[in-house]
Design an enzyme around this catalytic site. Structure first.
Site, PDB file in Angstrom:
ATOM      1  N   ALA A 115      39.636  47.292  34.820  1.00  0.00           N
ATOM      2  CA  ALA A 115      38.871  47.275  36.078  1.00  0.00           C
ATOM      3  C   ALA A 115      37.381  47.251  35.789  1.00  0.00           C
ATOM      4  O   ALA A 115      36.980  47.113  34.639  1.00  0.00           O
ATOM      5  CB  ALA A 115      39.235  48.487  36.916  1.00  0.00           C
ATOM      6  N   ASN A 116      36.571  47.370  36.819  1.00  0.00           N
ATOM      7  CA  ASN A 116      35.111  47.459  36.633  1.00  0.00           C
ATOM      8  C   ASN A 116      34.531  48.442  37.641  1.00  0.00           C
ATOM      9  O   ASN A 116      35.266  49.011  38.443  1.00  0.00           O
ATOM     10  CB  ASN A 116      34.478  46.062  36.763  1.00  0.00           C
ATOM     11  N   ARG A 117      33.232  48.630  37.607  1.00  0.00           N
ATOM     12  CA  ARG A 117      32.603  49.703  38.380  1.00  0.00           C
ATOM     13  C   ARG A 117      32.238  49.354  39.820  1.00  0.00           C
ATOM     14  O   ARG A 117      31.508  50.089  40.466  1.00  0.00           O
ATOM     15  CB  ARG A 117      31.325  50.157  37.672  1.00  0.00           C
ATOM     16  N   SER A 118      32.696  48.232  40.327  1.00  0.00           N
ATOM     17  CA  SER A 118      32.341  47.869  41.698  1.00  0.00           C
ATOM     18  C   SER A 118      32.892  48.898  42.694  1.00  0.00           C
ATOM     19  O   SER A 118      34.045  49.303  42.610  1.00  0.00           O
ATOM     20  CB  SER A 118      32.921  46.488  42.016  1.00  0.00           C
ATOM     21  N   ALA A 149      33.841  41.847  42.650  1.00  0.00           N
ATOM     22  CA  ALA A 149      33.636  41.733  41.204  1.00  0.00           C
ATOM     23  C   ALA A 149      35.010  41.450  40.600  1.00  0.00           C
ATOM     24  O   ALA A 149      35.704  42.342  40.113  1.00  0.00           O
ATOM     25  CB  ALA A 149      33.053  43.025  40.660  1.00  0.00           C
TER      26      ALA A 149
END
Ligand code: C5P
Length: 403
Positions: free
Chosen positions: A211-214, A277
């Site tokens: 995943a990512n930090r969005s 994102a």
């Protein structure tokens, strides 16, 4: 200003979230609204009438039996002499009184006497919100045409308990108030919009993912802002810790391929704003079972494969929306990368933001963007993400109007 000339009766009831009502008053007044505050006895335990009255620049109404207040305004006029009654925070107690028509203090009496639109921002402990009694009351109130914003999921101020019960943020409440109050032909009425927001989760196995930090804040705010201007909005959201925006059709997805499918099935549309994102890569073959750790065995390697590029797909689609807007989160050479992206993705506008860790933009509440289109580059000031959203929605309305 969006709320110029609008008169809002703000009822503050007794909960810790009352501290946010001070900011709410500022935000409403910034947008041109006149705010007339009314506080319950309980509210005055949390914030003072002096603070509320100073920010509102108006008299604070507190007492049903005040001779002075009755002479000056009277509770019936108080209840009707406004364009909107906004209750923030609304306690379980006040909701219960309203649902049952009780009128034993100024706030509940006004609620029984009003014929104006009512918007309620509940705030309470998650157990209280989940209680069948509260649920019944909320159903009754919805039937009485009371509109709700929130409550939201997240941590409670007082107990570090998580769950649904936290009051919506002031700017979310403002957006909801705007969508109820802003009349006349809305600039995006009759237009369809698709917005993506949040990260995607790409599974490694049934329990792990990439995943990512969005946070979804910017995308959700844009979906709200387009809805406020009258658009029919489909929001396709990855996993976020954010409530579904007010008045927006929200489709929840996890993976990039699900997000693409949801976006394509929302076509046709006049405008697409791809804010998510999306993970560029996914694990080529996610395991069906949890990958086990076996002592002495080699560490697994993850083979990745490319995800569909949703923005690019739309930009070159036979049903391409009239206006295609993308985001460019970059940590270097912002402008050139954004210009290249405009061409490569077949977009009309790229909103470029610097997401280097020092900016705190990713996951934060503010944003500083450049608007890159074929007609040039425009730098916008540092703004709350909600304000970036409002400006972008206005820009979209203008572009669509020009045809
Ligand atoms: O190429 P890059 O990921 O920097 O492009 C960002 C823009 O493209 C954003 O608008 C994002 O929502 C969109 N995008 C997409 N699908 C992908 C990757 C990015 O829609 N797989």
């Amino acid at each position: 200003m969006v709320l110029s000339g609008k008169r809002i009766l703000l009822i503050i009831s007794g909960g810790i979230a009352a501290y946010k009502s001070l900011d709410l008053i500022r935000r409403l007044r910034e947008r041109g609204a006149a705010v007339r505050p009314l506080m319950t006895q309980g509210a005055q335990e949390f914030v003072t009438p002096l603070a509320v009255g100073s920010l509102a620049a108006d008299h604070v109404f507190t007492d049903l039996f005040s001779r002075q207040d009755e002479q000056d305004v009277g509770h019936i006029r108080l209840a009707r002499d406004c364009d909107l009654v906004l209750i923030a925070p609304a306690t379980a107690d006040l909701l219960a009184k309203m649902a049952n028509g009780l009128a034993d203090d100024l706030a509940s009496t006004v609620m029984l006497a009003t014929d104006r639109p009512v918007l309620v921002a509940p705030a309470m402990n998650p157990h209280m919100w989940a209680h069948p009694a509260t649920k019944r009351n909320v159903e009754t109130l919805r039937g009485d045409r009371v509109r709700f914003i929130g409550p939201m999921a997240g941590e409670m101020a007082e107990s570090h308990e998580a769950g649904v019960g936290r009051m919506a943020e002031p700017l979310e409440i403002v957006a909801a108030a705007e969508s109820l109050l802003v009349e006349g032909p809305k600039p995006l009425a009759g237009r369809k919009a698709i917005v993506t927001s949040g990260p995607t989760h790409e599974p490694i196995d049934p329990v792990r993912y990439i995943a990512n930090r969005s946070s979804g804040r910017q995308g959700h705010a844009i979906a709200s802002a387009l809805a406020v201007l009258g658009a029919d909005v489909t929001l396709v959201s990855g996993p976020v810790n954010m409530p579904d925006p007010f008045g927006v059709r929200t489709v929840h997805v996890e993976r990039a391929d699900e997000m693409r499918d949801a976006v394509l099935s929302a076509l046709p549309a006049d405008v697409a704003v791809m804010v998510a994102a999306v993970a560029d890569w996914r694990v080529a073959s996610a395991a069906d079972q949890k990958i086990k750790k076996h002592p002495g065995e080699s560490i697994p390697t993850l083979a990745l494969t490319e995800n569909p590029d949703i923005l690019k797909t739309l930009g070159h689609h036979t049903m391409r929306p009239r206006l295609v807007v993308g985001f460019a989160a970059e940590t270097q050479d912002l402008e050139n990368n954004a210009k290249a992206k405009l061409e490569r993705k077949g977009a009309d506008i790229i909103v470029a933001n610097d997401v280097s860790p020092a900016t705190g933009i990713m996951g934060g509440t503010r944003n500083r963007v450049k608007i890159v289109s074929r007609s040039g580059v425009e730098q916008w000031p540092d703004l709350a993400k909600e304000d970036v959203a409002a400006r972008l929605a206005a820009l979209i309305a203008e572009r669509l109007r020009q045809g």
